[in-house]
Design a protein around this motif. Sequence first.
Motif, PDB file in Angstrom:
ATOM      1  N   ASP A  24       0.916  -1.370  -0.095  1.00  0.00           N
ATOM      2  CA  ASP A  24      -0.230   0.158  -0.065  1.00  0.00           C
ATOM      3  C   ASP A  24       0.906   1.419  -0.023  1.00  0.00           C
ATOM      4  N   SER A  25       0.996   2.051  -1.271  1.00  0.00           N
ATOM      5  CA  SER A  25       1.702   3.163  -1.285  1.00  0.00           C
ATOM      6  C   SER A  25       1.349   4.320  -0.541  1.00  0.00           C
ATOM      7  N   THR A  26      -0.097   4.275   0.162  1.00  0.00           N
ATOM      8  CA  THR A  26      -0.506   5.131   0.884  1.00  0.00           C
ATOM      9  C   THR A  26      -0.164   4.844   2.349  1.00  0.00           C
ATOM     10  N   ALA A  27       0.438   3.784   2.675  1.00  0.00           N
ATOM     11  CA  ALA A  27       0.741   3.497   4.291  1.00  0.00           C
ATOM     12  C   ALA A  27       2.041   3.830   4.356  1.00  0.00           C
ATOM     13  N   ASP A  28       2.499   4.387   5.370  1.00  0.00           N
ATOM     14  CA  ASP A  28       3.834   5.074   5.832  1.00  0.00           C
ATOM     15  C   ASP A  28       4.352   3.834   6.757  1.00  0.00           C
ATOM     16  N   VAL A  29       5.099   3.002   6.021  1.00  0.00           N
ATOM     17  CA  VAL A  29       5.485   1.571   6.716  1.00  0.00           C
ATOM     18  C   VAL A  29       7.216   1.533   6.537  1.00  0.00           C
ATOM     19  N   ASP A  30       7.856   1.686   7.563  1.00  0.00           N
ATOM     20  CA  ASP A  30       9.410   1.657   7.552  1.00  0.00           C
ATOM     21  C   ASP A  30       9.828   0.425   7.626  1.00  0.00           C
ATOM     22  N   ALA A  31       9.294  -0.345   8.689  1.00  0.00           N
ATOM     23  CA  ALA A  31       9.559  -1.816   8.836  1.00  0.00           C
ATOM     24  C   ALA A  31       8.205  -2.549   9.146  1.00  0.00           C
ATOM     25  N   LEU A  32       8.254  -3.884   9.096  1.00  0.00           N
ATOM     26  CA  LEU A  32       7.127  -4.917   9.721  1.00  0.00           C
ATOM     27  C   LEU A  32       7.930  -5.841  10.170  1.00  0.00           C
ATOM     28  N   VAL A  33       7.354  -6.050  11.473  1.00  0.00           N
ATOM     29  CA  VAL A  33       7.753  -7.543  12.278  1.00  0.00           C
ATOM     30  C   VAL A  33       6.327  -8.154  12.589  1.00  0.00           C
ATOM     31  N   VAL A  34       6.270  -9.533  11.930  1.00  0.00           N
ATOM     32  CA  VAL A  34       5.339 -10.572  12.079  1.00  0.00           C
ATOM     33  C   VAL A  34       5.403 -11.354  13.453  1.00  0.00           C
TER      34      VAL A  34
END
Length: 120
Positions: A24-34
């Motif tokens: 999602d280019s509209t979400a500001d996500v620098d890193a994701l941890v599951v």
Amino acid sequence: MHCSAESSADQRRAFANAANLLGDSTADVDALVVVLNGDGVSAARADSPVADEVRGLLARTPAEATDADASAVEVCVCGNSLAARDIPEDSLVYGVEVVSSGMGEISRREADGYGYIRVP
């Protein structure tokens, strides 16, 4: 993102949600941890029905991504949950990190400024 779902369908949905967030280019996500704990740790097994989804997320690092905007992704599993289910660490998808406890990892990440999303 936090997943403790037992069913592979729910686990697959959780990883699809993670991929959708990254895409999602509209979400500001620098890193994701599951973070997987409880019955969710089975998703991280190399022979699990969702192992390819786990591998796909782990491949989305800035160095390996085909898209320059891809975020770094980590998949962590609860060591306590692995031990309770007799799942050996060497049976996990390569690149999955074992943490002492899933809840502890979530708490540490939130203290570091990460948001919390329960999936599915």
